[in-house]
Write an enzyme that holds these catalytic residues in place. Structure first.
Site, PDB file in Angstrom:
ATOM      1  N   CYS A  49       0.955  -1.629  -0.575  1.00 20.74           N
ATOM      2  CA  CYS A  49       0.407  -0.309   0.045  1.00 20.74           C
ATOM      3  C   CYS A  49       0.662   1.432   0.250  1.00 20.74           C
ATOM      4  O   CYS A  49       1.190   1.791   1.135  1.00 20.74           O
ATOM      5  CB  CYS A  49      -0.968   0.069   0.962  1.00 20.74           C
ATOM      6  SG  CYS A  49      -1.568   1.709   1.583  1.00 20.74           S
ATOM      7  N   CYS A  52      -0.378   3.693   2.453  1.00 20.96           N
ATOM      8  CA  CYS A  52      -0.015   3.465   3.839  1.00 20.96           C
ATOM      9  C   CYS A  52       1.652   3.932   4.420  1.00 20.96           C
ATOM     10  O   CYS A  52       2.216   4.068   5.675  1.00 20.96           O
ATOM     11  CB  CYS A  52       0.356   2.337   4.003  1.00 20.96           C
ATOM     12  SG  CYS A  52      -1.659   1.415   3.968  1.00 20.96           S
TER      13      CYS A  52
END
Length: 311
Positions: A49, A52
């Site tokens: 991700c 993230c």
């Protein structure tokens, strides 16, 4: 939620520094989060991700600066699919905030450091009781603060206060409606539906509840409106980009910035009344429906609309 294993003692979580930041798991979740004596941010993330990688370092920085007043528990959803499933994680990053073992608010997607700090400050207030809701006067003050925060665009902070009030008054219609609106603004439609489902039948016709349901319906109907910063940049580059302006107005309205949202639509109507078959006027009417006929912003907005249409 039945998340937590029983029987054998949990293995120790992987800790960072003084244990303020840990890598959580199914076995340690109860100890790390539910039994924590301080507020906890639970960061659902994944190695693949991109956002993230932007958010997690900011969360870590803010938590470290709090010096033990709050903890961060990081949950890798690929290693802990059971927890992700229990919390119905549909995208990462997703962050849930816990106070006294109960989830009180959350958000999805990368956030600026200022927003994270504001959320942490609010959680610390909730945990300490500072500015908390106790008696009727305190609850009224808390609700006023939440409303002001929502109107200023701090939806996370508003949701935290609404969550605090609901812990004391589970059937407070203004808090139920405010929490649902906040969740809608944060893009968590499913949780907003769950909050409204908690409202007793006696509140079915309450203006706060019906307004929140209308806002929820508006969010569903509007779909993915895009990134507010990108929309704002489009409007600044071309004030006649009415599609961007209309979408931006809807996002602002869902985040509680009611007057500013209405002004955007009124500007479209002033410039080109019949744009896309009266799309701006129709959207403004939906705002009125979501607020309720007697809401001060509705009354003011209707007067402004009439002035524009009949000038």
């Amino acid at each position: 939620m039945a998340l937590f294993g029983t029987g054998t003692a949990p293995a120790p979580a992987q800790a960072n520094g003084d244990g303020w930041i840990v890598d959580g798991s199914l076995e340690t979740f109860s100890r790390d989060v539910i039994q924590s004596k301080v507020p906890v941010l639970v960061d659902f993330w994944a190695t693949w991700c991109g956002p993230c990688k932007q958010l997690t370092p900011l969360l870590e920085k803010v938590v470290k600066n709090a010096r033990g007043k709050i903890r961060l528990v990081k949950i890798d959803i690929d290693k802990n699919p059971e927890i992700a499933q229990q919390f119905r994680i549909q995208s990462v990053p997703t962050v849930y905030a816990f106070v006294n073992g109960q989830p009180v608010t959350g958000f999805q997607g990368a956030q600026p450091e200022s927003q994270i700090k504001a959320l942490v400050d609010q959680l610390l207030k909730m945990a300490s009781g500072a500015g908390g809701a106790g008696g009727p006067d305190e609850i009224e003050a808390a609700m006023a603060e939440a409303k002001a925060m929502a109107e200023a665009g701090d939806v996370q902070g508003a949701a935290a206060i609404y969550g605090e009030v609901l812990q004391l008054e589970a059937e407070n219609p203004a808090a139920l409606g405010g929490m649902a609106r906040s969740l809608v603004a944060l893009g968590d439609i499913e949780s907003a539906e769950q909050v409204l489902a908690q409202a007793p039948a006696t509140l079915a016709n309450n203006a706060e509840i019906t307004g929140a349901k209308a806002a929820l319906a508006l969010a569903k109907e509007s779909g993915d409106l895009g990134d507010p910063m990108s929309l704002m940049a489009r409007v600044q580059a071309d004030p006649t980009d009415f599609d961007a302006r209309c979408k931006l107005a809807t996002l602002m309205f869902l985040r509680g910035q009611v007057e500013a949202a209405m002004n955007e639509l009124l500007d479209i109507i002033r410039r080109e009344r019949s744009w896309e078959d009266d799309r701006a006027r129709k959207q403004l009417v939906k705002f009125f429906d979501a607020l309720g006929a007697k809401h001060p912003a509705t009354l003011k907005g209707r007067r402004q609309l009439s002035s524009v249409l009949f000038s």
